[in-house]
Design an enzyme around this catalytic site. Structure first.
Site, mmCIF file in Angstrom:
data_model
loop_
_atom_site.group_PDB
_atom_site.id
_atom_site.type_symbol
_atom_site.label_atom_id
_atom_site.label_comp_id
_atom_site.label_asym_id
_atom_site.label_seq_id
_atom_site.Cartn_x
_atom_site.Cartn_y
_atom_site.Cartn_z
ATOM 1 N N CYS A 1 0.849 -1.201 0.000
ATOM 2 C CA CYS A 1 0.000 0.000 0.000
ATOM 3 C C CYS A 1 0.879 1.243 0.000
ATOM 4 O O CYS A 1 0.651 2.193 -0.757
ATOM 5 C CB CYS A 1 -0.906 0.020 1.234
ATOM 6 S SG CYS A 1 -2.403 -0.975 1.107
ATOM 7 N N HIS B 1 -6.128 -1.884 -1.292
ATOM 8 C CA HIS B 1 -5.647 -3.102 -0.634
ATOM 9 C C HIS B 1 -6.604 -4.268 -0.843
ATOM 10 O O HIS B 1 -7.759 -4.235 -0.411
ATOM 11 C CB HIS B 1 -5.457 -2.873 0.869
ATOM 12 C CG HIS B 1 -4.870 -4.075 1.550
ATOM 13 N ND1 HIS B 1 -3.505 -4.288 1.626
ATOM 14 C CD2 HIS B 1 -5.452 -5.146 2.133
ATOM 15 C CE1 HIS B 1 -3.289 -5.439 2.249
ATOM 16 N NE2 HIS B 1 -4.447 -5.982 2.568
ATOM 17 N N ASN C 1 1.239 -15.571 -6.718
ATOM 18 C CA ASN C 1 1.198 -16.474 -5.568
ATOM 19 C C ASN C 1 -0.023 -16.101 -4.722
ATOM 20 O O ASN C 1 -0.217 -14.933 -4.380
ATOM 21 C CB ASN C 1 2.482 -16.343 -4.749
ATOM 22 C CG ASN C 1 3.691 -16.853 -5.492
ATOM 23 O OD1 ASN C 1 3.593 -17.783 -6.282
ATOM 24 N ND2 ASN C 1 4.840 -16.232 -5.267
ATOM 25 N N GLY D 1 3.176 -19.804 -1.164
ATOM 26 C CA GLY D 1 4.338 -19.002 -0.795
ATOM 27 C C GLY D 1 4.097 -17.516 -0.827
ATOM 28 O O GLY D 1 5.051 -16.738 -0.896
ATOM 29 N N THR E 1 3.958 -14.152 0.570
ATOM 30 C CA THR E 1 4.526 -13.590 1.802
ATOM 31 C C THR E 1 4.053 -12.169 2.068
ATOM 32 O O THR E 1 4.028 -11.733 3.218
ATOM 33 C CB THR E 1 6.065 -13.592 1.741
ATOM 34 O OG1 THR E 1 6.493 -12.837 0.611
ATOM 35 C CG2 THR E 1 6.600 -15.015 1.656
ATOM 36 N N HIS F 1 -0.396 -8.964 -5.709
ATOM 37 C CA HIS F 1 0.662 -8.535 -6.625
ATOM 38 C C HIS F 1 0.889 -9.606 -7.667
ATOM 39 O O HIS F 1 0.792 -10.799 -7.382
ATOM 40 C CB HIS F 1 1.963 -8.243 -5.867
ATOM 41 C CG HIS F 1 2.437 -9.359 -4.986
ATOM 42 N ND1 HIS F 1 1.905 -9.599 -3.744
ATOM 43 C CD2 HIS F 1 3.392 -10.301 -5.170
ATOM 44 C CE1 HIS F 1 2.512 -10.642 -3.192
ATOM 45 N NE2 HIS F 1 3.410 -11.094 -4.042
ATOM 46 N N HIS G 1 3.827 -10.925 -10.176
ATOM 47 C CA HIS G 1 5.233 -10.869 -10.550
ATOM 48 C C HIS G 1 5.327 -10.909 -12.080
ATOM 49 O O HIS G 1 4.748 -11.791 -12.708
ATOM 50 C CB HIS G 1 5.989 -12.096 -10.017
ATOM 51 C CG HIS G 1 5.970 -12.256 -8.526
ATOM 52 N ND1 HIS G 1 7.052 -11.947 -7.738
ATOM 53 C CD2 HIS G 1 5.016 -12.712 -7.674
ATOM 54 C CE1 HIS G 1 6.762 -12.209 -6.462
ATOM 55 N NE2 HIS G 1 5.543 -12.680 -6.404
HETATM 56 P P1 AMP Z 1 5.256 -13.310 -2.725
HETATM 57 O O1 AMP Z 1 6.108 -14.397 -2.218
HETATM 58 O O2 AMP Z 1 4.509 -13.662 -3.987
HETATM 59 O O3 AMP Z 1 4.332 -12.740 -1.658
HETATM 60 O O4 AMP Z 1 6.234 -12.161 -3.175
HETATM 61 C C1 AMP Z 1 6.553 -11.058 -2.417
HETATM 62 C C2 AMP Z 1 7.631 -10.338 -3.148
HETATM 63 O O5 AMP Z 1 7.739 -9.038 -2.623
HETATM 64 C C3 AMP Z 1 9.012 -10.979 -3.017
HETATM 65 O O6 AMP Z 1 9.490 -11.297 -4.327
HETATM 66 C C4 AMP Z 1 9.838 -9.904 -2.341
HETATM 67 O O7 AMP Z 1 11.166 -9.863 -2.815
HETATM 68 C C5 AMP Z 1 9.082 -8.648 -2.672
HETATM 69 N N1 AMP Z 1 9.226 -7.547 -1.748
HETATM 70 C C6 AMP Z 1 9.083 -7.573 -0.398
HETATM 71 N N2 AMP Z 1 9.277 -6.348 0.123
HETATM 72 C C7 AMP Z 1 9.529 -5.512 -0.927
HETATM 73 C C8 AMP Z 1 9.796 -4.133 -1.051
HETATM 74 N N3 AMP Z 1 9.851 -3.309 0.015
HETATM 75 N N4 AMP Z 1 10.003 -3.618 -2.290
HETATM 76 C C9 AMP Z 1 9.947 -4.422 -3.371
HETATM 77 N N5 AMP Z 1 9.694 -5.727 -3.311
HETATM 78 C C10 AMP Z 1 9.487 -6.272 -2.110
HETATM 79 ZN ZN ZN Z 2 -1.904 -3.200 1.038
#
Ligand code: AMP
Ligand code: ZN
Length: 111
Positions: A7, A46, A84, A90, A92, A97, A99
């Protein structure tokens, strides 16, 4: 949503390099890239993930953002989009989002 890093990044509350944005979505590079190009497309609102009641208009803007990222990054030979969704996949960061991965031959593993 308070204390959600995506966010804050998508809404300019934390500085980042924006690859593309419009009124509903933003794209910025992943902090831990898994390919030469690894950009994240996120909604400015969000939503936890793709099954969290995301309005169609937001999904439409995300799809357009993917195209804009591919153009901006020169991914003319192809790329991969991954969403994801949930712990078993996975996920996190619990803000929707996608990728966008490319810039190399990604091969045929993992779909
Ligand atoms: P996921 O495992 O699909 O939730 O991917 C989360 C992604 O967010 C991971 O590839 C992280 O490297 C990325 N990530 C986490 N924090 C940041 C941040 N502050 N800026 C850019 N990418 C981030
Ligand atoms: Zn958010």
């Amino acid at each position: 949503m308070a204390d959600c890093i995506f966010c804050k990044l998508a809404n300019h509350e934390i500085p980042t390099t924006i690859v593309y944005e419009d009124d509903l979505v933003a794209a910025f590079d992943d902090a831990n890239p898994q390919a030469p190009v690894h950009t994240l497309v996120v909604p400015k609102g969000h939503y936890e993930n793709i099954v969290d009641g995301v309005p169609g208009e937001v999904l439409e803007h995300m799809a357009l953002a993917v195209k804009k990222v591919a153009e901006a990054k020169g991914l003319t030979d192809g790329f991969r989009v991954i969403a994801n969704t949930g712990a078993a996949a996975g996920q996190t960061v619990m803000h929707l989002h996608w990728h966008v991965l490319g810039g190399t031959d990604l091969g045929e593993n993992l779909v």
